[in-house]
Write a protein that holds these residues in place. Sequence first.
Motif, PDB file in Angstrom:
ATOM      1  N   ASP A 246       0.845  -1.191   0.000  1.00  0.00           N
ATOM      2  CA  ASP A 246       0.000   0.000   0.000  1.00  0.00           C
ATOM      3  C   ASP A 246       0.879   1.239   0.000  1.00  0.00           C
ATOM      4  OD1 ASP A 246       0.912   0.365   2.590  1.00  0.00           O
ATOM      5  OD2 ASP A 246      -0.959  -0.270   3.544  1.00  0.00           O
ATOM      6  N   LYS A 247       0.272   2.403   0.179  1.00  0.00           N
ATOM      7  CA  LYS A 247       1.023   3.659   0.071  1.00  0.00           C
ATOM      8  C   LYS A 247       2.067   3.810   1.179  1.00  0.00           C
ATOM      9  CE  LYS A 247      -2.692   6.217   2.414  1.00  0.00           C
ATOM     10  NZ  LYS A 247      -2.001   6.427   3.678  1.00  0.00           N
ATOM     11  N   ASP A 248       1.932   3.047   2.260  1.00  0.00           N
ATOM     12  CA  ASP A 248       2.883   3.146   3.368  1.00  0.00           C
ATOM     13  C   ASP A 248       4.043   2.162   3.252  1.00  0.00           C
ATOM     14  OD1 ASP A 248       1.399   5.166   4.670  1.00  0.00           O
ATOM     15  OD2 ASP A 248       0.031   3.665   5.498  1.00  0.00           O
ATOM     16  N   THR A 249       4.005   1.283   2.266  1.00  0.00           N
ATOM     17  CA  THR A 249       5.092   0.322   2.087  1.00  0.00           C
ATOM     18  C   THR A 249       6.382   1.052   1.701  1.00  0.00           C
ATOM     19  OG1 THR A 249       3.514  -1.349   1.333  1.00  0.00           O
ATOM     20  CG2 THR A 249       5.838  -1.732   0.835  1.00  0.00           C
ATOM     21  N   GLU A 250       7.451   0.690   2.348  1.00  0.00           N
ATOM     22  CA  GLU A 250       8.728   1.361   2.096  1.00  0.00           C
ATOM     23  C   GLU A 250       9.630   0.510   1.204  1.00  0.00           C
ATOM     24  OE1 GLU A 250      10.590   2.649   5.677  1.00  0.00           O
ATOM     25  OE2 GLU A 250       8.886   3.905   6.277  1.00  0.00           O
ATOM     26  N   VAL A 251      10.576   1.192   0.570  1.00  0.00           N
ATOM     27  CA  VAL A 251      11.505   0.518  -0.338  1.00  0.00           C
ATOM     28  C   VAL A 251      12.270  -0.579   0.397  1.00  0.00           C
ATOM     29  CG1 VAL A 251      13.582   0.832  -1.729  1.00  0.00           C
ATOM     30  CG2 VAL A 251      11.734   2.502  -1.876  1.00  0.00           C
ATOM     31  N   SER A 252      12.640  -0.326   1.640  1.00  0.00           N
ATOM     32  CA  SER A 252      13.396  -1.316   2.412  1.00  0.00           C
ATOM     33  C   SER A 252      12.606  -2.606   2.609  1.00  0.00           C
ATOM     34  CB  SER A 252      13.803  -0.732   3.778  1.00  0.00           C
ATOM     35  OG  SER A 252      12.660  -0.314   4.497  1.00  0.00           O
TER      36      SER A 252
ATOM     37  N   ASN B 267      -1.121   0.118  -8.842  1.00  0.00           N
ATOM     38  CA  ASN B 267      -0.184   1.237  -8.899  1.00  0.00           C
ATOM     39  C   ASN B 267       0.724   1.352  -7.679  1.00  0.00           C
ATOM     40  OD1 ASN B 267      -2.480   2.351 -10.917  1.00  0.00           O
ATOM     41  ND2 ASN B 267      -0.525   3.323 -11.372  1.00  0.00           N
ATOM     42  N   HIS B 268       0.222   0.982  -6.492  1.00  0.00           N
ATOM     43  CA  HIS B 268       1.091   1.030  -5.308  1.00  0.00           C
ATOM     44  C   HIS B 268       2.271   0.074  -5.474  1.00  0.00           C
ATOM     45  CE1 HIS B 268      -1.292   3.793  -3.086  1.00  0.00           C
ATOM     46  NE2 HIS B 268      -2.300   2.973  -2.864  1.00  0.00           N
ATOM     47  N   ALA B 269       1.994  -1.103  -6.008  1.00  0.00           N
ATOM     48  CA  ALA B 269       3.062  -2.080  -6.236  1.00  0.00           C
ATOM     49  C   ALA B 269       4.068  -1.548  -7.246  1.00  0.00           C
ATOM     50  CB  ALA B 269       2.477  -3.405  -6.715  1.00  0.00           C
ATOM     51  N   MET B 270       3.557  -0.973  -8.335  1.00  0.00           N
ATOM     52  CA  MET B 270       4.458  -0.417  -9.360  1.00  0.00           C
ATOM     53  C   MET B 270       5.305   0.709  -8.800  1.00  0.00           C
ATOM     54  SD  MET B 270       2.862  -0.354 -13.176  1.00  0.00           S
ATOM     55  CE  MET B 270       4.523  -0.096 -13.817  1.00  0.00           C
ATOM     56  N   ASN B 271       4.692   1.603  -8.041  1.00  0.00           N
ATOM     57  CA  ASN B 271       5.422   2.744  -7.492  1.00  0.00           C
ATOM     58  C   ASN B 271       6.512   2.303  -6.524  1.00  0.00           C
ATOM     59  OD1 ASN B 271       3.774   4.462  -8.948  1.00  0.00           O
ATOM     60  ND2 ASN B 271       2.380   4.858  -7.259  1.00  0.00           N
ATOM     61  N   SER B 272       6.191   1.343  -5.657  1.00  0.00           N
ATOM     62  CA  SER B 272       7.181   0.850  -4.689  1.00  0.00           C
ATOM     63  C   SER B 272       8.351   0.167  -5.394  1.00  0.00           C
ATOM     64  CB  SER B 272       6.521  -0.137  -3.715  1.00  0.00           C
ATOM     65  OG  SER B 272       5.546   0.501  -2.936  1.00  0.00           O
ATOM     66  N   TYR B 273       8.039  -0.634  -6.412  1.00  0.00           N
ATOM     67  CA  TYR B 273       9.092  -1.361  -7.131  1.00  0.00           C
ATOM     68  C   TYR B 273       9.945  -0.400  -7.962  1.00  0.00           C
ATOM     69  CZ  TYR B 273      11.236  -5.376  -9.469  1.00  0.00           C
ATOM     70  OH  TYR B 273      12.127  -6.317  -9.921  1.00  0.00           O
ATOM     71  N   THR B 274       9.316   0.627  -8.517  1.00  0.00           N
ATOM     72  CA  THR B 274      10.072   1.645  -9.269  1.00  0.00           C
ATOM     73  C   THR B 274      11.072   2.341  -8.359  1.00  0.00           C
ATOM     74  OG1 THR B 274       8.200   2.028 -10.755  1.00  0.00           O
ATOM     75  CG2 THR B 274       9.885   3.733 -10.673  1.00  0.00           C
ATOM     76  N   LYS B 275      10.631   2.704  -7.156  1.00  0.00           N
ATOM     77  CA  LYS B 275      11.528   3.364  -6.201  1.00  0.00           C
ATOM     78  C   LYS B 275      12.682   2.446  -5.818  1.00  0.00           C
ATOM     79  CE  LYS B 275       7.919   6.296  -4.177  1.00  0.00           C
ATOM     80  NZ  LYS B 275       7.063   6.516  -2.978  1.00  0.00           N
ATOM     81  N   LEU B 276      12.387   1.147  -5.675  1.00  0.00           N
ATOM     82  CA  LEU B 276      13.445   0.184  -5.359  1.00  0.00           C
ATOM     83  C   LEU B 276      14.487   0.157  -6.472  1.00  0.00           C
ATOM     84  CD1 LEU B 276      14.556  -2.189  -3.632  1.00  0.00           C
ATOM     85  CD2 LEU B 276      13.142  -3.706  -5.036  1.00  0.00           C
ATOM     86  N   GLN B 277      14.038   0.084  -7.716  1.00  0.00           N
ATOM     87  CA  GLN B 277      14.970   0.050  -8.844  1.00  0.00           C
ATOM     88  C   GLN B 277      15.801   1.332  -8.918  1.00  0.00           C
ATOM     89  OE1 GLN B 277      12.984  -0.853 -12.546  1.00  0.00           O
ATOM     90  NE2 GLN B 277      13.131  -3.042 -12.187  1.00  0.00           N
ATOM     91  N   GLN B 278      15.143   2.462  -8.759  1.00  0.00           N
ATOM     92  CA  GLN B 278      15.833   3.740  -8.899  1.00  0.00           C
ATOM     93  C   GLN B 278      16.836   4.001  -7.781  1.00  0.00           C
ATOM     94  OE1 GLN B 278      12.557   6.510  -9.255  1.00  0.00           O
ATOM     95  NE2 GLN B 278      12.343   6.165 -11.457  1.00  0.00           N
ATOM     96  N   SER B 279      16.592   3.420  -6.611  1.00  0.00           N
ATOM     97  CA  SER B 279      17.515   3.617  -5.483  1.00  0.00           C
ATOM     98  C   SER B 279      18.578   2.528  -5.404  1.00  0.00           C
ATOM     99  CB  SER B 279      16.730   3.683  -4.166  1.00  0.00           C
ATOM    100  OG  SER B 279      16.013   2.491  -3.945  1.00  0.00           O
ATOM    101  N   ASN B 280      18.489   1.540  -6.319  1.00  0.00           N
ATOM    102  CA  ASN B 280      19.480   0.454  -6.348  1.00  0.00           C
ATOM    103  C   ASN B 280      19.849   0.135  -7.788  1.00  0.00           C
ATOM    104  OD1 ASN B 280      19.494  -0.806  -3.336  1.00  0.00           O
ATOM    105  ND2 ASN B 280      17.401  -0.185  -3.879  1.00  0.00           N
ATOM    106  N   ASP B 281      20.307   1.153  -8.504  1.00  0.00           N
ATOM    107  CA  ASP B 281      20.524   1.004  -9.947  1.00  0.00           C
ATOM    108  C   ASP B 281      21.669   0.069 -10.317  1.00  0.00           C
ATOM    109  OD1 ASP B 281      22.487   2.668  -8.988  1.00  0.00           O
ATOM    110  OD2 ASP B 281      22.208   4.242 -10.479  1.00  0.00           O
TER     111      ASP B 281
END
Length: 334
Positions: free
Chosen positions: A73-79, A98-112
């Motif tokens: 959900d919106k509170d799920t963190e990248v960690s 979309n919450h799943a996509m947004n969280s996974y996108t942030k994971l990719q972008q912060s661990n390139d």
Amino acid sequence: METAIKNVKKKKYSKSSPYLFVIALLTSICMSPALAEDRALILRGDTAAFEEVVSGLKGDLGEDLAFSEYIVDKDTEVSDIKKLMSEATPKVVILVGNHAMNSYTKLQQSNDKLDFPPAVALAALYIDKLVKKMTNTTGIRYEIPAVTGIVNLRSLLNSELKKVGVIYRSWMKDFIEENARYSKREEIELVGYEISGKNKNVAKEIKKGVKQLLAEKVDAFWIVNDNGLLTKDALIGGWIPSMQKAEVPVIVGVTSLVQSKFKFGSYAIVPDHYALGVQGASIIAEIMEEDWQLETPDVQQPISVKKLLNQTIFDSKKINYKEAKLAEIDEVIH
């Protein structure tokens, strides 16, 4: 086939219980004999529609994969997602919503510098735009093309359907132009009314747009799935009072908006969520055949839809339709 993470399937990882998720995950993995199998990680929102998508996925993939499932959900963190990826070691990631996509996108972008397995995105708005920000990811559009709903509605009506009005925010201009091209092939003109992204009084602008499009003699309206245009204020202050005066069909893409209590949408064309999962499973099967390589990253169009019609609204607006065609509608609302 055995599904891991049974103990947290309906739970969400939160700051108030930082160890609950990890304990449940490790317990489930230790108990699961499916570790020797290839594993798929499902990240999804907590809705009945998303559960249908997952059912389609699992039903079609049979015994080929073991599944780990995690509510996002919106509170799920990248960690949280990073830890889950490390523990589950999936061969493929399935993003539902979309919450799943947004969280996974942030994971990719912060661990390139990390290598990410192939990912398939489903049941999220504007997937084709979002995957451009991601690596090794494909998916299936959630939006039904305007022409699909218009052509289906046209076959139902006794009157002409040549001009359809649509109100949209400026950021959607490319999407609207693309749909206008598709519609033109069916000799349908998609007439747009653009709302500036800076306009804060959306309800007032919707009223103006409806008035202008009616003055241009549109035969129907197509309502795009844009959360900014479908807020409570926008519906109550803009769409509903405006459409009550419009004696034309209104095509919506959300099941709830065709219910009688809103007196808004008269015809809905929505994704078949189970079939969407089956279609997603076919993409995953291709990835498996290519030794877990994503060979075709192009985002697909959905191939199965459901049609709903509010007969009460059709009758109250004296919209002339072919009653024999009602048998082709998945759900007729009285």
